[in-house]
Write a protein that holds these residues in place. Structure first.
Motif, PDB file in Angstrom:
ATOM      1  N   VAL A 114       0.818  -1.215   0.000  1.00 48.22           N
ATOM      2  CA  VAL A 114       0.000   0.000   0.000  1.00 48.22           C
ATOM      3  C   VAL A 114       0.851   1.264   0.000  1.00 48.22           C
ATOM      4  N   GLY A 115       2.157   1.106  -0.019  1.00 52.50           N
ATOM      5  CA  GLY A 115       3.056   2.255   0.061  1.00 52.50           C
ATOM      6  C   GLY A 115       3.300   2.929  -1.271  1.00 52.50           C
ATOM      7  N   ASP A 116       3.999   4.030  -1.192  1.00 51.78           N
ATOM      8  CA  ASP A 116       4.377   4.814  -2.364  1.00 51.78           C
ATOM      9  C   ASP A 116       5.783   4.412  -2.778  1.00 51.78           C
ATOM     10  N   ARG A 117       5.907   3.828  -3.957  1.00 50.63           N
ATOM     11  CA  ARG A 117       7.192   3.301  -4.428  1.00 50.63           C
ATOM     12  C   ARG A 117       8.267   4.385  -4.496  1.00 50.63           C
ATOM     13  N   SER A 118       7.931   5.557  -5.014  1.00 47.39           N
ATOM     14  CA  SER A 118       8.935   6.613  -5.162  1.00 47.39           C
ATOM     15  C   SER A 118       9.421   7.111  -3.795  1.00 47.39           C
ATOM     16  N   LYS A 119       8.523   7.199  -2.814  1.00 50.63           N
ATOM     17  CA  LYS A 119       8.938   7.609  -1.472  1.00 50.63           C
ATOM     18  C   LYS A 119       9.833   6.547  -0.837  1.00 50.63           C
ATOM     19  N   GLY A 120       9.515   5.290  -1.078  1.00 49.45           N
ATOM     20  CA  GLY A 120      10.342   4.209  -0.547  1.00 49.45           C
ATOM     21  C   GLY A 120      11.737   4.232  -1.130  1.00 49.45           C
ATOM     22  N   LEU A 121      11.842   4.430  -2.442  1.00 48.76           N
ATOM     23  CA  LEU A 121      13.151   4.499  -3.087  1.00 48.76           C
ATOM     24  C   LEU A 121      13.927   5.730  -2.621  1.00 48.76           C
ATOM     25  N   GLU A 122      13.228   6.825  -2.396  1.00 50.09           N
ATOM     26  CA  GLU A 122      13.866   8.039  -1.886  1.00 50.09           C
ATOM     27  C   GLU A 122      14.454   7.782  -0.492  1.00 50.09           C
ATOM     28  N   LEU A 123      13.696   7.099   0.331  1.00 44.63           N
ATOM     29  CA  LEU A 123      14.176   6.765   1.669  1.00 44.63           C
ATOM     30  C   LEU A 123      15.398   5.845   1.610  1.00 44.63           C
ATOM     31  N   LEU A 124      15.374   4.864   0.715  1.00 43.78           N
ATOM     32  CA  LEU A 124      16.529   3.977   0.565  1.00 43.78           C
ATOM     33  C   LEU A 124      17.755   4.752   0.102  1.00 43.78           C
ATOM     34  N   ASP A 125      17.565   5.725  -0.784  1.00 47.38           N
ATOM     35  CA  ASP A 125      18.683   6.559  -1.221  1.00 47.38           C
ATOM     36  C   ASP A 125      19.284   7.333  -0.049  1.00 47.38           C
ATOM     37  N   LYS A 126      18.424   7.860   0.820  1.00 47.06           N
ATOM     38  CA  LYS A 126      18.911   8.579   2.000  1.00 47.06           C
ATOM     39  C   LYS A 126      19.700   7.655   2.918  1.00 47.06           C
ATOM     40  N   LEU A 127      19.221   6.438   3.088  1.00 48.10           N
ATOM     41  CA  LEU A 127      19.952   5.475   3.916  1.00 48.10           C
ATOM     42  C   LEU A 127      21.299   5.148   3.295  1.00 48.10           C
ATOM     43  N   ASP A 128      21.338   4.963   1.985  1.00 49.43           N
ATOM     44  CA  ASP A 128      22.617   4.708   1.304  1.00 49.43           C
ATOM     45  C   ASP A 128      23.585   5.854   1.522  1.00 49.43           C
ATOM     46  N   GLU A 129      23.114   7.093   1.380  1.00 48.33           N
ATOM     47  CA  GLU A 129      23.982   8.255   1.581  1.00 48.33           C
ATOM     48  C   GLU A 129      24.522   8.285   3.005  1.00 48.33           C
ATOM     49  N   HIS A 130      23.661   7.993   3.962  1.00 51.27           N
ATOM     50  CA  HIS A 130      24.063   8.046   5.362  1.00 51.27           C
ATOM     51  C   HIS A 130      25.083   6.963   5.706  1.00 51.27           C
ATOM     52  N   PHE A 131      24.842   5.748   5.256  1.00 55.68           N
ATOM     53  CA  PHE A 131      25.686   4.629   5.668  1.00 55.68           C
ATOM     54  C   PHE A 131      26.859   4.351   4.716  1.00 55.68           C
TER      55      PHE A 131
END
Length: 73
Positions: free
Chosen positions: A54-71
């Motif tokens: 039920v989630g928003d795919r683009s928001k999920g991918l955006e969040l994963l990108d932020k996690l990649d940048e952080h870690f």
């Protein structure tokens, strides 16, 4: 409480006994801990899949990108 009989190859049984001894717990406690971990992993996957459905795919991918940048830097 229930009793469960499990058939394992001898080598796997011996390795689990060694693991329990290393952790200084009984085989029963080891199997209980391992089954609790497996159930928690399953519950997490089920919850994730339900949210993803039920989630928003683009928001999920955006969040994963932020996690990649952080870690990953």
């Amino acid at each position: 409480m229930s009793t469960l009989t499990v058939r394992l190859p001898d080598d796997k049984h011996n390795r689990l006994k060694a693991l329990a001894a290393h952790r200084k717990i009984s085989m029963n406690k080891l199997i209980e801990e391992l089954s609790t971990q497996a159930i928690a992993e399953f519950d997490t996957e089920v919850r994730f899949r339900a949210m993803a459905a039920v989630g928003d795919r683009s928001k999920g991918l955006e969040l994963l990108d932020k996690l990649d940048e952080h870690f990953m830097g």
